[in-house]
Design a protein around this motif. Structure first.
Motif, PDB file in Angstrom:
ATOM      1  N   MET A   1       0.840  -1.208   0.000  1.00 11.55           N
ATOM      2  CA  MET A   1       0.000   0.000   0.000  1.00 11.55           C
ATOM      3  C   MET A   1       0.875   1.259   0.000  1.00 11.55           C
ATOM      4  N   ALA A   2       1.991   1.231   0.709  1.00 14.47           N
ATOM      5  CA  ALA A   2       2.902   2.386   0.728  1.00 14.47           C
ATOM      6  C   ALA A   2       3.521   2.600  -0.654  1.00 14.47           C
ATOM      7  N   ALA A   3       3.843   1.511  -1.335  1.00 13.30           N
ATOM      8  CA  ALA A   3       4.408   1.635  -2.684  1.00 13.30           C
ATOM      9  C   ALA A   3       3.411   2.321  -3.614  1.00 13.30           C
ATOM     10  N   TRP A   4       2.149   1.916  -3.542  1.00 12.67           N
ATOM     11  CA  TRP A   4       1.131   2.563  -4.378  1.00 12.67           C
ATOM     12  C   TRP A   4       0.916   4.020  -3.969  1.00 12.67           C
ATOM     13  N   ALA A   5       1.005   4.288  -2.681  1.00 15.84           N
ATOM     14  CA  ALA A   5       0.761   5.649  -2.186  1.00 15.84           C
ATOM     15  C   ALA A   5       1.849   6.624  -2.623  1.00 15.84           C
ATOM     16  N   LEU A   6       3.058   6.168  -2.821  1.00 15.43           N
ATOM     17  CA  LEU A   6       4.154   7.056  -3.205  1.00 15.43           C
ATOM     18  C   LEU A   6       4.156   7.398  -4.699  1.00 15.43           C
ATOM     19  N   LEU A   7       3.406   6.676  -5.506  1.00 16.76           N
ATOM     20  CA  LEU A   7       3.421   6.904  -6.961  1.00 16.76           C
ATOM     21  C   LEU A   7       2.931   8.284  -7.398  1.00 16.76           C
ATOM     22  N   PRO A   8       1.865   8.864  -6.813  1.00 12.29           N
ATOM     23  CA  PRO A   8       1.465  10.216  -7.265  1.00 12.29           C
ATOM     24  C   PRO A   8       2.542  11.272  -7.031  1.00 12.29           C
ATOM     25  N   LEU A   9       3.194  11.235  -5.876  1.00 13.19           N
ATOM     26  CA  LEU A   9       4.249  12.205  -5.594  1.00 13.19           C
ATOM     27  C   LEU A   9       5.451  11.971  -6.517  1.00 13.19           C
ATOM     28  N   ALA A  10       5.777  10.704  -6.787  1.00 15.68           N
ATOM     29  CA  ALA A  10       6.877  10.393  -7.702  1.00 15.68           C
ATOM     30  C   ALA A  10       6.571  10.880  -9.118  1.00 15.68           C
ATOM     31  N   ALA A  11       5.326  10.736  -9.556  1.00 17.27           N
ATOM     32  CA  ALA A  11       4.944  11.205 -10.893  1.00 17.27           C
ATOM     33  C   ALA A  11       5.074  12.727 -10.991  1.00 17.27           C
TER      34      ALA A  11
END
Length: 177
Positions: free
Chosen positions: A38-48
């Protein structure tokens, strides 16, 4: 709304923070693997946002939405979809027809391809015009590839056993019966 009209940093940060809170809850309830996923998915918007990939994703999304709306409301596009469907049906039907034709040719069943006259075979030295290939002068006519003394039943049995004859020969050579 265009890409430049949206404040992306607060939006991406907010989605990331909400996702991290949910990942903490998932970590406590379902274990470390679920929390980390869940943390991996949560970090994707900020990474994008930080890698400037967000504008590319926006362009891809806008293009897909534009394509779908033009597909739904444009009758010319529906005609193109119908022609594409017809093309797929023709490809599939021709594949079945070709497969049947190849199977008939492989099985030796007469078809349109087998109706054509066969090419004349070359005769061996001393062979007469009406004599089958492989037969010496003075031999009685029998099935092709069979000596004159063997009955037709043996020839039929040999044709039926052709599938396993190679395997049987190998087994006999090794002493296995």
């Amino acid at each position: 709304m265009t890409f430049e009209q949206i404040y992306w940093l607060p939006l991406c940060a907010g989605v990331t923070i909400a996702g991290l809170v949910l990942s903490f809850l998932a970590f406590r309830r379902r274990g470390a693997a679920a929390g980390m996923r869940m943390a991996a998915w949560a970090l994707l918007p900020l990474a994008a946002y930080l890698t400037n990939a967000l504008q590319s994703l926006w362009t891809i999304g806008a293009t897909i939405v534009s394509f779908v709306t033009s597909l739904i409301f444009n009758p010319l596009v529906w005609a193109g979809v119908a022609v594409t469907g017809l093309s797929v049906v023709l490809f599939v039907a021709s594949g079945f027809m070709r497969g049947r034709k190849l199977k008939q040719a492989r099985d030796g069943k007469p078809g349109k391809a087998a109706e054509a006259p066969a090419a004349p075979q070359q005769r061996a030295v001393g062979q007469r015009a009406g004599q089958p290939a492989g037969q010496m002068p003075g031999q009685a006519a029998g099935p092709v590839g069979q000596p004159a003394g063997k009955p037709a039943a043996a020839a039929a049995k040999k044709n039926n056993d052709d599938d396993f004859s190679d395997i049987e020969d190998i087994l006999k050579r090794r002493g296995i019966s």
